[in-house]
Design a protein around this motif. Structure first.
Motif, short mmCIF file in Angstrom:
data_model
loop_
_atom_site.label_atom_id
_atom_site.label_comp_id
_atom_site.label_asym_id
_atom_site.label_seq_id
_atom_site.Cartn_x
_atom_site.Cartn_y
_atom_site.Cartn_z
N LEU A 164 0.78 -1.20 0.04
CA LEU A 164 0.00 0.23 0.11
C LEU A 164 0.71 1.42 0.04
O LEU A 164 0.44 2.36 -0.51
CB LEU A 164 -0.82 0.05 1.43
CG LEU A 164 -2.40 -0.57 0.87
CD1 LEU A 164 -2.90 -0.37 2.21
CD2 LEU A 164 -2.97 0.35 -0.16
N PRO A 173 3.62 2.74 -1.46
CA PRO A 173 3.75 3.51 -2.66
C PRO A 173 2.26 3.76 -3.27
O PRO A 173 2.10 4.81 -3.69
CB PRO A 173 4.36 2.55 -3.68
CG PRO A 173 4.29 1.36 -3.20
CD PRO A 173 4.19 1.46 -1.74
N ASP A 196 1.66 12.75 3.07
CA ASP A 196 3.06 12.42 3.71
C ASP A 196 2.54 11.58 5.18
O ASP A 196 3.23 10.85 5.76
CB ASP A 196 3.64 13.50 3.83
CG ASP A 196 4.26 13.79 2.30
OD1 ASP A 196 4.09 12.78 1.50
OD2 ASP A 196 4.93 14.72 2.01
N TYR A 223 1.30 8.25 5.23
CA TYR A 223 2.19 7.59 4.83
C TYR A 223 2.99 7.06 5.85
O TYR A 223 3.28 5.88 6.20
CB TYR A 223 3.23 8.46 3.87
CG TYR A 223 4.18 7.88 3.03
CD1 TYR A 223 3.49 7.11 1.83
CD2 TYR A 223 5.49 8.16 2.78
CE1 TYR A 223 4.48 6.51 0.87
CE2 TYR A 223 6.21 7.62 1.89
CZ TYR A 223 5.74 6.82 1.02
OH TYR A 223 6.62 6.25 0.05
N TYR A 273 1.89 6.74 8.92
CA TYR A 273 0.96 6.17 9.66
C TYR A 273 1.11 4.77 9.20
O TYR A 273 1.13 3.64 9.92
CB TYR A 273 -0.35 6.77 9.57
CG TYR A 273 -1.36 5.89 10.09
CD1 TYR A 273 -1.64 6.06 11.60
CD2 TYR A 273 -2.33 5.19 9.38
CE1 TYR A 273 -2.59 5.23 12.18
CE2 TYR A 273 -3.40 4.21 10.16
CZ TYR A 273 -3.42 4.43 11.34
OH TYR A 273 -4.35 3.72 12.00
N ASP A 278 3.49 3.21 7.42
CA ASP A 278 4.79 2.71 7.43
C ASP A 278 5.73 3.55 8.62
O ASP A 278 6.36 4.31 8.50
CB ASP A 278 5.41 2.80 6.25
CG ASP A 278 7.22 2.20 6.14
OD1 ASP A 278 7.33 1.64 7.20
OD2 ASP A 278 7.52 1.90 5.17
N ARG A 282 8.40 3.02 9.81
CA ARG A 282 9.87 3.41 9.62
C ARG A 282 10.17 4.72 9.15
O ARG A 282 11.17 5.35 9.11
CB ARG A 282 10.27 2.49 8.53
CG ARG A 282 10.78 1.11 9.24
CD ARG A 282 11.01 0.05 8.12
NE ARG A 282 9.76 -0.01 6.94
CZ ARG A 282 9.96 -0.73 6.09
NH1 ARG A 282 11.03 -1.50 5.66
NH2 ARG A 282 8.79 -0.95 5.20
N TYR A 288 10.55 11.93 9.75
CA TYR A 288 9.99 13.14 9.77
C TYR A 288 10.53 13.99 11.06
O TYR A 288 9.71 13.98 11.92
CB TYR A 288 8.49 13.02 9.85
CG TYR A 288 7.87 12.61 8.48
CD1 TYR A 288 8.59 12.53 7.48
CD2 TYR A 288 6.40 12.06 8.58
CE1 TYR A 288 8.00 11.94 6.33
CE2 TYR A 288 5.89 11.83 7.25
CZ TYR A 288 6.84 11.63 6.26
OH TYR A 288 6.08 11.15 5.12
N MET A 312 12.33 -2.25 -3.18
CA MET A 312 11.90 -0.76 -3.28
C MET A 312 12.44 0.06 -2.11
O MET A 312 12.55 -0.46 -1.06
CB MET A 312 10.32 -0.64 -3.08
CG MET A 312 9.79 0.59 -3.55
SD MET A 312 9.95 1.30 -5.22
CE MET A 312 9.25 -0.16 -6.10
N ASN A 349 10.54 9.59 -0.64
CA ASN A 349 8.86 9.55 -0.96
C ASN A 349 8.71 9.00 -2.72
O ASN A 349 7.63 8.62 -2.49
CB ASN A 349 8.30 10.66 -0.72
CG ASN A 349 8.47 10.90 0.75
OD1 ASN A 349 9.05 10.45 1.56
ND2 ASN A 349 7.73 12.11 1.01
N ALA A 369 8.35 6.88 -5.71
CA ALA A 369 8.04 5.49 -5.67
C ALA A 369 9.02 4.84 -7.00
O ALA A 369 8.95 3.86 -6.92
CB ALA A 369 6.62 5.07 -5.91
#
Lengths: 519, 308, 297
Positions: free
Chosen positions: B228, B230, B293, B296, B298, B300, B302, B307, C1, C6, C8
């Motif tokens: 999910l 990407p 972002d 994102y 949330y 992942d 990692r 951030y 990946m 950010n 992709a």
């Protein structure tokens, strides 16, 4: 992990709900419509959104139509373009320049106020302060107004002017309530108050304008309760919406849809003579078109008949034009005939004018299907006589600027007789004082035509005016500043149960007698 | 995280300022005179001059720009030249419609895209895989306005299921949302498919399989979650594309949205509306990107650590 | 990946050896059936564009006003248009226009975007910040609005349409190459070259550009398709290419006025656009798989 699954499930739930919801609402509206025997709400699909609902803001056809239902003018045109009393029960001409109007008594504005001569005075006087509308009162003396009593109104023209009664019918001179305008200020444009058969309800920009029946209308009350004027700019969408029953009336139906709407039992098509003429205009102020032989040559080089067959589906959408005066007006010179299609003669004339090898000119136009096809056909036909027509489409704002500045070589237009007066129309097309205004695209400067127009403008005798109009058209024909393409019909598509729609040539359609018949 | 978000919001200020400069300058250099358009047929040279004066169009570039920015800082977006309504009010009327449309379109494209992507990945090289991907790509390759008209013909005219134009109920939104949504389903489907394939071959999936878990559970629990990441980015980008795609769709379906309003405004040199509209679109795009972002991070954890 | 950025797209492409790399990519590309289908369509369109004079049976702007909107027949295999012109011939010639628009618009975006992206990625710092904010600004205005404003400012016509579409595609290229350059900058072979006293320009041309070509090529392929669509959208708004030039978008857009009466006026140009975009997408996908062995299935 669990959360993920949950969110997926909830996503699916949301979709299911949305889809369910749609089914629900659909059912309700559907059954709601059927349970009532007769609908009293009419939905009209318009091609263009008016720039405002203040009568001084615009005069595009759709606006003129709505104005006619919200407001009244002192005098107005009937469907044969004859002048009829409206808010004024009668008028008299006191001398060469003075006119006296007797107003109807007991007329109510939508805000409950009674119509007084002070409102009429106000409706006229405000035009002098509005740049867009000023031209409408240029022939009326700003200091000549008088209101002897509440129901009499007097005005003076700056000089003798025979088209005054026609000017009084102009949509710009719809009578507004002084109180409402003063109170609303700028907002009046979106909160109009008039005396018409319908009163304003709401305007959602880009979507729709809604009006409803005015119960205190001075004349017979409107039959419909509500009219929803929807803005659907795409012609194809508008007609599909009509055929699928989403709207009751589709304005400005294209030529290709005429036959289908006629043949379809569920729809009707009303076609009428619009007060417009489509033509191509040579810019006579450009060196190459200063010589009338060149203009005549290109008239000879143009096979207008086949162009008309193609553009208007073999006469379904328009009738041949032989002069710049439209058939519905008086004083039309019926002796004139279109220049023949004669490329040889065209070549000879071009050689005579000093262009044996032709020349190259630009065609400035707004890129739509009609203009593009017209240009492409002219390009192919003129190429036969050695004239290269370079297609130069411009985006609308740039086009307006170019044409107003007289920078174009050749353009096409569909001009209307907004005043509904032959002489005024010819004056705006061909008089040299009109250069730089929107109807004068040919920039013709012919002293003889100017003189005749000036004379006709002040002439009171109707026969003499017609005689002058006749002469002017003959001269214009000889000068050939235009190529007449056609008098276009205006097509309105309706659902078969919509009754009582009577089209007005000047687009001021009256919806007060429209109703929806029981099935 | 909070600090990061705040910094991102602060960063929007210069970008928005830049947007105003660019839009203002573009409108400034574009030929065509709003006064002439407002005056329509009444455009005599004197009337045009008078109106230009009244509208302040003759002032120098910088004067006009600073007037615009200072009005903006006072919360005034100006008044629409065409209908005299405050631009803010026009945006309040039109913007929700476009947002609804774009959101629905994203929903359509994500649903279609995820479904096709997941099944394609799970049944790689099957007939379904090929057909689904081909269909998705067709939707992407079809010019929007043509597709819209064809859908309208089919569902409004011939089948009579859905209204042809307008935006007054949910039913009205379906056709435009599908028109817009199908054009980007392909990108999401492709993205889902390839990132799923990558994950499926990863070790922990083999482990899960080896532990005897049922195939669809493997796919849903392990593969999809990781795949999910990407895809979420793409959905964010899609939102921006949908706002753009709304321009033509709104014209076809007669929807009173920002896109149609903007096209009309650019054509009519309705500067205040163009400026206000672009600013609004740019702002909402930036916010959507920020939300993506955050989302994102949330999904992942990692990434969260980056951030700062 | 790679999860450190950010975007992709695949940033950490292995640095291939010069020789054999192309052949390897081609081998992988060739194995991809979809990509080959895309390439076949593409080749057909390219040959239309190159040999239009020989393929088209009629002059694409020759009118036959007595035979307008004829349905497909033996003389006109795809029928005639609203001025009696042969639709098949117009589509064949239109291929030339569409391919030109696609290639030049993407060329503009490719060159400008790469230049900006390399500067940003290679030098970083304030310059990077300024350019990237500018790119952010451009990206926060929807492409179609940007296109319309640019064409409104410059005027209609083929050249300005290409410029407009090119500009609106710049940000995407810039971002992609910037990301690649940033990761390459610190790689050993670049450092080594720098230590050996190579000039920046040399390093960029010799080491950086060749190594970030892969994502650029993929993006360019897909962008050609989307440029053709953008061009069609501009035609719809009436800001497209000057008639009578046969351009698919303009044909489709004009044809919509005859959608009910003569659907073939829209069907065939519409299909041509779809085929072109479809082909570019398939090829883009194929290239992505071929250039990124990690995704090799």
């Amino acid at each position: 992990m669990k959360r993920k699954k949950m969110s997926l499930v909830s996503l699916l739930l949301v979709i299911a709900l949305l889809l369910g919801g749609c089914g629900g609402t659909g059912g309700e509206t559907g059954s709601g419509g059927e349970s009532e025997p007769v609908r009293d709400t009419l939905i009209v699909g318009m091609d263009r959104e008016p720039a405002g609902l203040d009568p001084t803001s615009t005069h595009v056809t759709t606006a003129v139509m709505i104005f006619n239902n919200i407001y009244d003018t002192l005098l107005s045109f009937d469907n044969e373009m004859k002048i009829q009393p409206r808010l004024a029960i009668s008028y008299e001409q006191l001398d060469d320049v003075t006119y006296k109007f007797h107003l109807r008594k007991g007329v109510k504005f939508h805000n409950g106020e009674e119509l007084k001569s002070s409102d009429v005075l106000f409706s006229f006087k405000r035009l002098y302060d509005i740049p867009a509308a000023k031209g409408q009162v240029s022939m009326i003396d700003p200091n000549g107004f008088e209101c002897p009593d509440d129901y009499t109104f007097v005005l003076k023209t700056t000089e003798p002017w025979s088209a005054l009664p026609a000017q009084i019918c102009s949509s710009y001179l719809n009578i507004v309530s002084e109180k409402a305008v003063t109170e609303a200020g700028e907002d009046f444009n979106r909160n109009p108050v008039g005396t018409g058969p319908f009163q304003f309800v709401s305007w959602t920009a880009g979507d729709s304008i809604v009006v409803e029946r005015f119960e205190d209308y001075w004349d017979e009350k409107a039959l419909l309760k509500t009219i929803n004027f929807r803005i659907i700019t795409e012609a194809t969408s508008r007609v599909i919406d009509l055929e699928s029953g989403g709207i009751d009336i589709a304005l400005a139906v294209g030529v290709t849809d005429i036959e289908r709407l006629r043949e379809n039992a569920a729809t009707d098509l009303i076609q009428f003579n619009h007060t417009g003429i489509r033509y191509g205009a040579f810019n006579c102020s450009k060196e190459v078109f200063a010589d009338k032989r060149v203009r005549q040559a290109l008239n000879y080089a143009t096979n207008v008949e086949i162009i008309r067959d193609v553009l208007y589906d073999k006469g379904i959408g328009a009738m041949p034009a032989t002069t710049s005066v439209i058939p519905i007006l008086s004083g039309r010179n019926t002796d004139l005939v279109q220049y023949d299609y004669d490329p040889e003669k065209a070549k000879a004339l071009l050689a005579e004018a000093g262009y044996p090898d032709g020349f190259s000119v630009e065609y400035n136009f707004l890129s739509n299907t009609k203009n593009t096809r017209l240009g492409e056909m002219l390009q192919a036909q003129w190429a036969e006589v050695g004239v290269e027509l370079v297609m130069a489409p411009l985006e609308s704002a740039t086009l307006t600027a170019t044409l107003n500045a007289g920078e174009h070589d050749f353009c096409t237009a569909n001009s209307t007789y907004a005043l509904g007066d032959t002489i005024e129309g010819l004056y705006s097309f061909y008089h040299s004082s009109m250069h730089g205004t929107s109807r004068c695209r040919a920039y013709l400067s012919n002293p003889e035509i100017d003189a005749l127009l000036d004379e006709a403008r002040v002439e009171k005798n109707e026969d003499k005016r017609e005689q002058l109009a006749y002469e002017i058209q003959a001269l214009v024909h000889e000068e050939a500043p235009w190529i007449y393409i056609a008098y276009e019909y205006y097509n309105v598509g309706l659902l078969a149960d919509v009754q009582g729609f009577k089209p007005a040539p000047n687009s001021a359609h009256d919806f007060s007698c429209v109703y929806i018949a029981e099935k | 995280m909070i600090k990061y978000i705040l910094r991102r919001i602060l960063m929007m200020i210069p970008v928005m300022l830049g947007v105003t400069i660019i839009v203002f300058t573009m409108m400034y250099i574009t030929p065509g005179d709003p006064a002439e358009i407002i005056l329509e047929d009444g455009a005599t040279p004197e009337a045009v001059a008078e109106l230009r004066e009244e509208m302040g169009l003759d002032d120098p570039y910088l004067v006009r720009y600073f007037r615009f920015v200072s009005d903006l800082l006072h919360g005034d977006l100006g008044t629409c030249y065409a209908i005299g309504q405050p631009v803010f009010d026009r945006l309040v009327q039109t913007f929700p419609n476009t947002m609804k449309l774009a959101a629905l379109a994203v929903l359509v494209s994500t649903t279609l895209g995820l479904l096709m992507g997941i099944i394609s990945a799970a049944k790689q090289y099957s007939v379904f895989d090929n057909v689904a991907m081909a269909l998705a790509m067709m939707g992407n390759a079809m010019p929007n306005f043509w597709q819209g008209l064809l859908l309208m013909l089919l569902f409004s005219l011939w089948l009579g299921w859905l209204p042809a134009s307008g935006f007054s109920s949910f039913k009205h939104m379906i056709l435009p949302a599908v028109t817009m949504g199908t054009s980007s389903a392909a990108i999401i489907a492709r993205m889902t498919r390839s990132s799923m394939l990558e994950v499926i071959r990863a070790d922990y999936i083999s482990t899960a399989r080896a532990k005897g878990q049922v195939e669809y559970r493997v796919i849903l629990r392990h593969a999809l979650k990781n795949a999910l990441i990407p895809v979420v980015t793409i959905i964010g980008i899609q939102f921006g594309r949908q706002l753009g795609g709304a321009v033509l769709t709104e014209s076809i379906f007669a929807i009173p949205g920002v896109g149609k309003m903007m096209v009309d405004a650019i054509k009519a040199r309705n500067f205040p509306v163009v400026q206000g509209g672009v600013l609004m679109i740019a702002l909402s795009l930036s916010i959507v990107n920020l939300l993506v972002d955050i989302l994102y991070a949330y999904i992942d954890p990692r990434i969260k650590s980056q951030y700062k | 990946m790679n999860n450190t950025t950010n975007t992709a797209t695949s940033q950490t492409l292995p640095v291939y050896k010069k020789r054999g790399q192309g052949a390897e990519i081609w081998r992988r590309f060739r194995q991809n059936k979809n990509a080959m289908v895309g390439m076949c369509i593409f080749l057909v369109l390219v040959s239309f564009a190159l040999f239009a004079e020989f393929i088209a049976p009629y002059d694409p702007i020759e009118q036959d006003l007595l035979n307008i909107m004829q349905t497909p027949s033996r003389q006109h295999i795809l029928g005639t248009d609203e001025l009696g012109r042969d639709i098949f011939s117009r589509i064949v010639y239109g291929s030339r226009i569409s391919m030109t628009v696609g290639l030049i618009a993407v060329g503009i975006a490719f060159v400008a975007g790469s230049a900006l992206g390399v500067i940003c990625g290679y030098y970083g710092g304030i310059l990077d910040n300024v350019i990237m904010r500018f790119v952010d600004i451009l990206m926060s205005i929807p492409a179609i609005l940007l296109n319309i404003s640019i064409v409104a400012a410059l005027g209609t016509g083929l050249q300005n349409v290409m410029i407009a579409i090119g500009i609106s595609n710049v940000p995407r290229f810039c971002r992609i190459i910037r990301a690649s350059v940033m990761s390459l900058r610190e790689q050993e072979f670049v450092e080594a070259s720098r230590a050996a006293g190579a000039k920046d320009l040399y390093i960029v041309m010799r080491h950086i550009i060749p190594n970030c070509l892969a994502p650029l090529i993929i993006q360019a392929t897909v962008s050609i398709g989307s440029s053709i669509l953008q061009c069609a959208s501009l035609s719809f708004i009436g800001l497209g290419i000057v008639p009578p030039t046969p351009e698919w978008g303009a044909m489709l857009s004009t044809g919509r006025d005859f959608l009910r009466k003569a659907p073939h006026l829209t069907t065939f140009p519409g299909l041509a656009i779809m085929a072109a975009v479809y082909a570019m997408n398939l090829m883009g996908d194929g290239l992505r798989d071929a250039l990124d062995p990690k995704l090799k299935n």
